[in-house]
Every structure is written in C-alpha cells, then in structure tokens.
Design a protein around this motif. Structure first.
Motif, PDB file in Angstrom:
ATOM      1  N   SER A   1       1.250  -0.918  -0.084  1.00  0.00           N
ATOM      2  CA  SER A   1      -0.411   0.102  -0.041  1.00  0.00           C
ATOM      3  C   SER A   1       1.105   1.093   0.019  1.00  0.00           C
ATOM      4  O   SER A   1       2.073   1.100   0.349  1.00  0.00           O
ATOM      5  CB  SER A   1      -0.277   0.418   1.233  1.00  0.00           C
ATOM      6  N   GLN A   2      -0.240   2.282  -0.579  1.00  0.00           N
ATOM      7  CA  GLN A   2       1.051   3.743  -0.462  1.00  0.00           C
ATOM      8  C   GLN A   2       1.359   3.958   0.909  1.00  0.00           C
ATOM      9  O   GLN A   2       2.311   4.942   1.262  1.00  0.00           O
ATOM     10  CB  GLN A   2       0.354   4.660  -1.420  1.00  0.00           C
ATOM     11  N   PHE A   3       0.516   4.338   2.133  1.00  0.00           N
ATOM     12  CA  PHE A   3       1.418   3.938   3.507  1.00  0.00           C
ATOM     13  C   PHE A   3       1.881   3.447   3.764  1.00  0.00           C
ATOM     14  O   PHE A   3       3.135   3.784   4.659  1.00  0.00           O
ATOM     15  CB  PHE A   3      -0.464   3.948   4.417  1.00  0.00           C
ATOM     16  N   GLU A   4       2.368   2.608   2.711  1.00  0.00           N
ATOM     17  CA  GLU A   4       3.530   1.590   3.995  1.00  0.00           C
ATOM     18  C   GLU A   4       5.164   1.761   3.110  1.00  0.00           C
ATOM     19  O   GLU A   4       6.108   1.571   3.400  1.00  0.00           O
ATOM     20  CB  GLU A   4       3.465  -0.430   4.109  1.00  0.00           C
ATOM     21  N   LYS A   5       4.739   1.860   2.074  1.00  0.00           N
ATOM     22  CA  LYS A   5       6.411   1.977   0.550  1.00  0.00           C
ATOM     23  C   LYS A   5       6.755   2.998   1.823  1.00  0.00           C
ATOM     24  O   LYS A   5       7.974   2.110   1.396  1.00  0.00           O
ATOM     25  CB  LYS A   5       5.908   2.847  -0.036  1.00  0.00           C
ATOM     26  N   PRO A   6       7.133   3.836   2.264  1.00  0.00           N
ATOM     27  CA  PRO A   6       8.273   4.425   2.763  1.00  0.00           C
ATOM     28  C   PRO A   6       9.014   3.751   3.832  1.00  0.00           C
ATOM     29  O   PRO A   6       9.768   3.815   3.958  1.00  0.00           O
ATOM     30  CB  PRO A   6       8.136   6.121   3.569  1.00  0.00           C
ATOM     31  N   TYR A   7       7.668   3.277   4.657  1.00  0.00           N
ATOM     32  CA  TYR A   7       8.510   2.491   5.537  1.00  0.00           C
ATOM     33  C   TYR A   7       9.053   1.404   5.490  1.00  0.00           C
ATOM     34  O   TYR A   7      10.628   1.152   5.352  1.00  0.00           O
ATOM     35  CB  TYR A   7       7.909   2.075   6.831  1.00  0.00           C
ATOM     36  N   ILE A   8       8.908   0.303   4.248  1.00  0.00           N
ATOM     37  CA  ILE A   8       9.105  -0.853   3.772  1.00  0.00           C
ATOM     38  C   ILE A   8      10.408  -0.578   2.740  1.00  0.00           C
ATOM     39  O   ILE A   8      11.839  -1.279   2.932  1.00  0.00           O
ATOM     40  CB  ILE A   8       8.176  -1.120   2.891  1.00  0.00           C
ATOM     41  N   GLU A   9      10.055   0.307   2.620  1.00  0.00           N
ATOM     42  CA  GLU A   9      11.332   1.333   1.533  1.00  0.00           C
ATOM     43  C   GLU A   9      13.277   1.506   2.075  1.00  0.00           C
ATOM     44  O   GLU A   9      14.141   2.323   2.462  1.00  0.00           O
ATOM     45  CB  GLU A   9      11.620   2.393   0.394  1.00  0.00           C
ATOM     46  N   GLY A  10      12.750   1.831   3.528  1.00  0.00           N
ATOM     47  CA  GLY A  10      13.373   2.571   4.570  1.00  0.00           C
ATOM     48  C   GLY A  10      13.763   4.400   4.723  1.00  0.00           C
ATOM     49  O   GLY A  10      14.432   4.772   5.240  1.00  0.00           O
ATOM     50  N   ASP A  11      12.443   4.577   3.869  1.00  0.00           N
ATOM     51  CA  ASP A  11      12.801   6.083   3.846  1.00  0.00           C
ATOM     52  C   ASP A  11      12.110   6.806   5.646  1.00  0.00           C
ATOM     53  O   ASP A  11      12.975   7.255   5.844  1.00  0.00           O
ATOM     54  CB  ASP A  11      12.025   6.443   2.972  1.00  0.00           C
TER      55      ASP A  11
ATOM     56  N   GLY B   1      -1.286   1.282   6.850  1.00  0.00           N
ATOM     57  CA  GLY B   1      -2.012   1.082   5.855  1.00  0.00           C
ATOM     58  C   GLY B   1      -2.111  -0.272   5.490  1.00  0.00           C
ATOM     59  O   GLY B   1      -1.418  -1.504   4.350  1.00  0.00           O
ATOM     60  N   HIS B   2      -2.161  -1.025   6.901  1.00  0.00           N
ATOM     61  CA  HIS B   2      -2.199  -2.563   6.619  1.00  0.00           C
ATOM     62  C   HIS B   2      -2.854  -3.362   5.532  1.00  0.00           C
ATOM     63  O   HIS B   2      -4.405  -2.756   5.106  1.00  0.00           O
ATOM     64  CB  HIS B   2      -2.386  -3.167   8.219  1.00  0.00           C
ATOM     65  N   LEU B   3      -2.436  -4.390   5.068  1.00  0.00           N
ATOM     66  CA  LEU B   3      -3.455  -4.744   3.733  1.00  0.00           C
ATOM     67  C   LEU B   3      -4.153  -6.154   4.227  1.00  0.00           C
ATOM     68  O   LEU B   3      -3.485  -6.932   4.184  1.00  0.00           O
ATOM     69  CB  LEU B   3      -3.342  -4.828   2.224  1.00  0.00           C
TER      70      LEU B   3
ATOM     71  N   VAL C   1       9.863  -0.889  -3.531  1.00  0.00           N
ATOM     72  CA  VAL C   1       8.149  -1.144  -3.645  1.00  0.00           C
ATOM     73  C   VAL C   1       7.808  -0.692  -4.832  1.00  0.00           C
ATOM     74  O   VAL C   1       7.881   0.542  -5.271  1.00  0.00           O
ATOM     75  CB  VAL C   1       7.407  -0.728  -3.216  1.00  0.00           C
ATOM     76  N   HIS C   2       7.365  -1.653  -5.885  1.00  0.00           N
ATOM     77  CA  HIS C   2       7.792  -1.236  -7.223  1.00  0.00           C
ATOM     78  C   HIS C   2       6.243  -1.102  -7.479  1.00  0.00           C
ATOM     79  O   HIS C   2       6.119  -0.367  -9.313  1.00  0.00           O
ATOM     80  CB  HIS C   2       7.565  -2.904  -8.051  1.00  0.00           C
ATOM     81  N   GLY C   3       5.126  -1.123  -7.048  1.00  0.00           N
ATOM     82  CA  GLY C   3       4.207  -0.608  -7.393  1.00  0.00           C
ATOM     83  C   GLY C   3       2.955  -0.137  -5.800  1.00  0.00           C
ATOM     84  O   GLY C   3       3.566  -1.201  -5.014  1.00  0.00           O
ATOM     85  N   ILE C   4       2.109  -0.183  -6.146  1.00  0.00           N
ATOM     86  CA  ILE C   4       1.457   0.618  -5.186  1.00  0.00           C
ATOM     87  C   ILE C   4      -0.279  -0.550  -5.993  1.00  0.00           C
ATOM     88  O   ILE C   4      -1.284  -0.141  -6.094  1.00  0.00           O
ATOM     89  CB  ILE C   4       1.180   1.796  -5.453  1.00  0.00           C
TER      90      ILE C   4
END
Length: 250
Positions: free
Chosen positions: A94-104, A173-175, A146-149
């Motif tokens: 999800s868009q909400f989780e992306k920055p956490y997963i990518e380490g930003d 942004g839990h899915l 993360v390549h896609g939302i």
C-alpha cells in the motif's frame, strides 16, 4: 498446506527470543507464475524456499511479492529475495506502507523505547554477542524497493482473483486479501487465531486500535468460508458468522 486450487498456506517455525513462533505466509500460483504474500522474519529465506518445495511450486515461478504491512516479521526476508532473484520480482504494497518498507521512514513500532523493551525481554542466558546482533537488527530493519501500489478494492488477476482490502489499524496501511474463487480471507494481522478460535486485533500490537476495530467490520461485506491469519493459521468454522460476531463485539 493447500487451502484450495492455487492457494497454499505456508507454515514456518522460527525461533524468536528463545521461543518457537509459527507464522503463515501465503503462496498463490497459476499458469502465469507465483505470488508470495509476506516474507517472514530476517533469515527465513531458506525456510520459505523449502516451503515452496513442499507446495510443489518451483521457486523460479515466483514473480511477485506482496507485503501486507511493514512489521519485521512480514518484511524480514524481502531483502534476501531481492538479492537472490535480482530483477525478477515485483514488490507490491500500500502507499501508506511504502516509505517504511523502503527505509525512508523508521518502522512505526520500532521506537527507541520499544527496542529497549525488546532487549530487556530476552532470556537471561542469551549471550552478549546475540544481544548486540539483536539490537543491530532492530536499529537497522530490513528494507526493499516497492515497485507498485495496491489500492483498496483492487482485484488482482492471481489464481482466479484476489481482492485487496485496506484494513488500517494494525499499521497505517495494513492490507488484507480476499481470494474470490475459494472464499478465503487472508487476514494477515487484522485478525488472529488463538486456541482454535478466530479473534479480533490485539490492542497492544495495533498502531491505532479503534481503526483496527473498524477494519474488522469491512470483512462482513464478504462471503467468507476460510480465514488465514498470519499468527494462528487456519480457521474455517462458520467464518462469516464468527466475523459478524466479532464486528458486533468490537
């Protein structure tokens, strides 16, 4: 364990802080390839590879990894997959989780206070070297591109159809996911199975417990025969009725 055509519940036994913990990532497969939902803890890559073998799905068929949310037990082995299968995998979240997963952004539950509590909870016989490594892993969590939302309500053409359900609360942004052909709810951490019973979210593990309770109510819109929880595994005893009961109680 094969739940239905094209969907397997993987069972990983991992040793965490001196105790055995069982988690249940999901493997979906069809003629177009294989999709893994969540990657376990750091170091679980070999266990997942072995689970693919048990499911009779070749690892080379894997082309997509879906991350339900940012917690370490879900993103832990993502870097290993990206390293071992360079250029082959598409990672979705999800868009909400992306920055956490990518380490930003630092993982939302890995605060300095949480790290100290985790260190303090280690068994007394844990060696200083292991304690140091444990702290390092918490302070430098795994990350991956993360390549896609994924969007709420989106239906992915995976194993006959997989619908995305945005279920915030456990994290922002839990899915969760609904496998349409088998009427299976892949709840991730939105629900748990404890002592054979389907239970609601655990307040202590939620970023926003009130929001997590509201997310459970979203499941009542689906005809659900089987539920798979990342913690606790399989539940299939009048699942829709149990979820409606939980929604009323929460």
């Amino acid at each position: 364990m094969q739940i239905a055509n094209g969907i397997h519940m993987l069972e990983l036994e991992v040793l965490i802080m001196g105790q055995t913990n069982v988690i249940y990532p999901i493997l979906l497969s069809d003629s177009d390839g294989a999709v893994l939902i969540d990657t376990g803890y750091p170091g679980n890559y070999p266990l997942i590879c072995k689970a693919f073998e048990h499911a009779s799905v070749p690892l080379e068929h894997l082309n997509t990894i879906v991350i339900s949310h940012q917690d370490i037990d879900h993103i832990g082995s993502l870097p290993a997959f990206l390293t071992e299968m360079p250029g082959k995998l598409t990672v979705l979240a999800s868009q909400f989780e992306k920055p956490y997963i990518e380490g930003d952004k630092m993982l939302i539950k890995v605060t300095p206070e949480a790290i100290e509590r985790a260190i303090a909870s280690l068994p007394a016989d844990v060696s200083p070297e292991w304690r140091k490594a444990f702290r390092t892993n918490l302070e430098n969590p795994p990350k991956g591109k993360v390549h896609g939302i994924l969007e709420d309500g989106q239906v992915l053409a995976i194993a006959g159809g997989l619908q995305v359900i945005l279920t915030p609360g456990h994290t922002p942004g839990h899915l969760s996911f609904y496998h349409i052909p088998s009427k299976t709810l892949i709840a991730a951490d939105a629900l748990v199975v404890a002592d054979g019973q389907l239970m609601g979210p655990i307040p202590a593990y939620c970023y926003d417990y009130e929001l997590a309770k509201q997310s459970v109510k979203k499941f009542t819109a689906y005809d659900i025969e089987t539920v798979i929880c990342y913690h606790g595994g399989l539940f299939h005893d009048k699942s829709s009725a149990r979820i409606a009961e939980l929604a009323r109680e929460l």
